[in-house]
Structures are given as structure tokens and as C-alpha cells.
Enzyme design. Structure first.
Site, PDB file in Angstrom:
ATOM      1  N   GLU A  91      35.471  30.367  39.724  1.00  0.00           N
ATOM      2  CA  GLU A  91      36.707  31.130  39.885  1.00  0.00           C
ATOM      3  C   GLU A  91      36.453  32.629  40.060  1.00  0.00           C
ATOM      4  OE1 GLU A  91      40.027  29.981  39.871  1.00  0.00           O
ATOM      5  OE2 GLU A  91      39.080  28.027  40.106  1.00  0.00           O
TER       6      GLU A  91
ATOM      7  N   GLU B 198      41.493  38.981  42.380  1.00  0.00           N
ATOM      8  CA  GLU B 198      41.514  38.161  43.585  1.00  0.00           C
ATOM      9  C   GLU B 198      41.148  39.015  44.799  1.00  0.00           C
ATOM     10  OE1 GLU B 198      44.712  35.341  46.029  1.00  0.00           O
ATOM     11  OE2 GLU B 198      45.179  36.137  44.039  1.00  0.00           O
TER      12      GLU B 198
ATOM     13  N   ASN C   8      52.976  32.930  34.504  1.00  0.00           N
ATOM     14  CA  ASN C   8      51.749  32.722  33.739  1.00  0.00           C
ATOM     15  C   ASN C   8      51.376  33.966  32.938  1.00  0.00           C
ATOM     16  OD1 ASN C   8      51.044  30.021  34.236  1.00  0.00           O
ATOM     17  ND2 ASN C   8      50.198  30.540  36.242  1.00  0.00           N
TER      18      ASN C   8
END
Length: 360
Positions: free
Chosen positions: A213, A222, A260
Site C-alpha cells: 500500500e 497517494e 473513514n
């Protein structure tokens, strides 16, 4: 003429008497230390003439400052007013309580929840003083080392720092081992359930997934910024207060979406909905979000990654819990293979059999 001589004699005598009196006056009042001002708060803003105490001394800010611990160095913003709290420069024990997630420069002294004082040997983003002993050392009111801190160590985490460094030779300093250990202690069942084999398998599985990840722990955010505006679900009652593009992937499991961030922050006692950048700026917070997701979120799976690796689903189940919608059931076999190969390598480093059901 007589008058002038008389006045001169009187002046000379007066000076002598004054000098003798000065020599006899006690010096205690001038040498006594003033009371300590409020303890320095690293997150507070100080403007010109504002005062704070730090390490038994009072300081006055010469201009606007924040995040600069009082000292005679640095930018020169602080003026040293001398010892406080009883004279002699002694330590007054008047230190702020430690707060998780607060940045502490080297030399900061805090009072921990156990009542003991700790001094930061190295700057850190609020690591637990009884866990992160490389960053903190015990401190006494007279200065110097105190008693040995309560046991904490690695909290039973079955991966040593040497093994961790072997797994992640390319990692950036942000992803520190101390930050991982600090986060692991928030969920005692994380790598703390079952026998040694089960615990090592879970550690290897978690680290293998975050290796994928985060690009081998080289990225905190990201990389594809074109996706950043996509993670705001404005149908939620709390909306996206930090901005449309504020909820992109951050941290070792790339926490994303406003809901989240809200859920993770509520669980961890951190306001991540309004302050999502804490995940990229504070190592312990970043690791905590990864452990939170691992322990509490099913994702596309019917159970958490924690339950999957400890149960019949094995490592394949952890992949499904994290990114099953995009990778499992033949959707992206190359990516799945990368995760599996990394898991097998990490299991070998820990000396444990990886078990069955490696694929999802």
C-alpha cells in the site's frame, strides 16, 4: 571658604557611609529567583512580551513565535530572564502533561500519566515516553536520569527493530519503528492473539500489506493527485470540512474518504475529519490509522483482516479485507502475487510458516 570645606567633608563622609551601608546590605532579594511563569506550551502562539517558563527558567518572547522551544539559540526569539521558582536555577517540577500527538523538540520535559517526568532525547511527534525509550529518558526534579520507566518495551510486538529494518530497507524515516510500536499498543489484540505462530503470521501479513500500500514504506500520500477530489462523500451529515481534496490516501494503508477519516478519528480520539494532515505529519497517528483499519474494518470482506489471518481465510482474506473489490477473484493477479510474495518473504524473516489460503 569654610562653608565649602565643610560641605566637602560632609559629602566625603556621606559617600563613605553609603559605601559601607551598601557593603553591609544583604544580597538575598536581588539573587532570589522570581516565580515561574506558566510552563511553555509548544503548540501555543507567543507574541512580543509574552512569558513562559521552561526547565526552571523564565523566558520572554521578543516577537511572534510558535513551535520553538525557549533557548538562547535558534532564531533568537527568546530572552532568558534567569532562574525561576526559588533561586539557584533548580528544577521546579512545573512541567506540562504529556499529550499524544503533540510535537516535542529535543530537551522538552513532560509529566506522564504515571506521574513521572520524562525528557525528550530526540524530537518526536508525541510518542509514548514509556514505549519509545530511544526518544525519551526518565527525568527527576533535580535534573538527570530518574528511575527506570515502567515496563513497556515493544508491547509484545513479534518483530524486532532489526527485522523491521531488514523488511523495509528503502523506507523513509517517517515510518519509524517506534511509531509502529506506539500504535500497536493501542490495540492489545493486534499481534497479541493466539500462540507465537499466529502472532508472527499476523505481523507478517500486516507488514506485507502495508508494504504494498505504501510502496515499501516510501510514500505517505497517494501519488495520483488526480484522484484526490474523489474521496469526499458530501451526503454525509458532517460533509468535508477540510476541503474537497483533503481525504485522499495517507498512511501505511492509505486511509481515504471523509467517512473513514471520521470513523478512524472517533475511534482513536483524534479529530482527523478536520485535521486529516495529521496522518501524514505524525508517524504514530499514521500507524494508528493502519492498525485501526486492520483491526476494525471489513472492507469488501465479511470480516476484518485481523480475523482473517487468525481464522480459515488466511493471508488471502487479509487482501480481500483491504482491497478485495479491485484485486480478488482474478481481477488483478499480478498485484495479489506481489502481496503474497512479500508475505512469504516476511514470514521467512520471522521464522514462521505462512500457512494456507494465500490467495483471494
Amino acid at each position: 571658604m569654610l562653608r565649602r570645606r565643610l560641605m566637602a567633608i560632609i559629602a566625603t563622609v556621606s559617600m563613605a557611609v553609603a559605601g559601607a551601608a551598601a557593603a553591609l546590605l544583604p544580597t538575598t532579594p536581588s539573587a532570589a529567583a522570581e516565580a515561574c511563569a506558566a510552563p511553555y506550551n509548544n503548540s501555543a502562539v507567543y507574541t512580543a512580551s509574552m512569558r513562559a517558563s521552561h526547565q526552571g527558567r523564565n523566558w520572554t518572547a521578543k516577537w511572534w513565535t510558535q513551535y520553538e522551544t525557549p533557548s538562547t539559540g535558534g532564531s533568537g526569539v527568546w530572552q532568558d530572564n534567569g532562574p525561576c521558582g526559588g533561586g539557584g536555577g533548580g528544577d521546579t517540577c512545573n512541567y506540562p502533561n504529556w499529550a499524544a500527538g503533540t510535537f516535542y523538540p529535543a530537551g522538552s520535559i513532560v509529566r506522564y500519566t504515571n506521574g513521572n517526568l520524562y525528557r525528550a532525547k530526540h524530537e518526536n511527534p508525541g510518542y509514548d515516553p514509556v514505549v519509545s525509550t530511544w526518544y525519551w529518558e526518565p527525568h527527576t526534579c533535580s535534573g538527570g536520569g530518574g528511575t527506570t520507566p515502567p515496563p513497556g518495551g515493544t508491547g509484545g510486538f513479534p518483530v524486532s527493530e532489526a527485522q523491521y529494518n531488514q523488511m523495509f530497507p528503502l523506507r523513509i524515516p517517517f515510518y519509524s519503528y517506534a511509531g509502529l510500536i506506539d500504535a500497536a499498543r493501542k490495540y492489545p489484540a493486534f499481534t497479541g492473539t493466539g500462540d507465537t505462530t499466529a502472532r508472527k503470521r499476523e505481523a507478517a501479513a500486516f507488514l506485507a500489506n502495508i508494504d504494498h500500500e505504501s510502496g515499501q514504506l516510501r510514500y505517505v500520500e497517494e501519488q495520483n493527485q488526480n484522484n484526490w477530489p474523489l474521496y469526499c462523500d458530501r451526503s454525509r451529515p458532517y460533509g468535508c470540512p477540510a476541503g474537497q481534496s483533503a481525504y485522499h490516501g495517507r498512511g501505511p494503508i492509505q486511509l481515504s474518504w471523509n467517512f473513514n477519516y471520521k470513523a478512524a478519528g472517533d475511534a482513536l480520539g483524534i479529530d482527523l475529519l478536520n485535521n486529516p494532515d495529521r496522518v501524514k505529519n505524525e508517524a504514530s497517528v499514521a500507524w494508528q490509522t493502519g492498525v485501526w483499519y486492520w483491526m476494525t474494518q471489513n472492507g469488501p470482506n465479511s470480516q476484518t483482516a485481523h480475523s482473517a489471518i487468525l481464522g480459515s481465510q488466511g493471508f488471502g482474506g487479509t487482501i480481500r479485507s483491504i482491497n478485495g473489490a479491485l484485486e480478488c477473484d482474478g481481477r488483478n493477479p499480478a498485484t495479489v502475487q506481489n502481496r503474497v510474495s512479500t508475505y512469504q518473504r516476511f514470514a521467512q524473516i520471522l521464522g514462521v510458516d505462512p500457512g494456507a489460503n494465500l490467495y483471494c
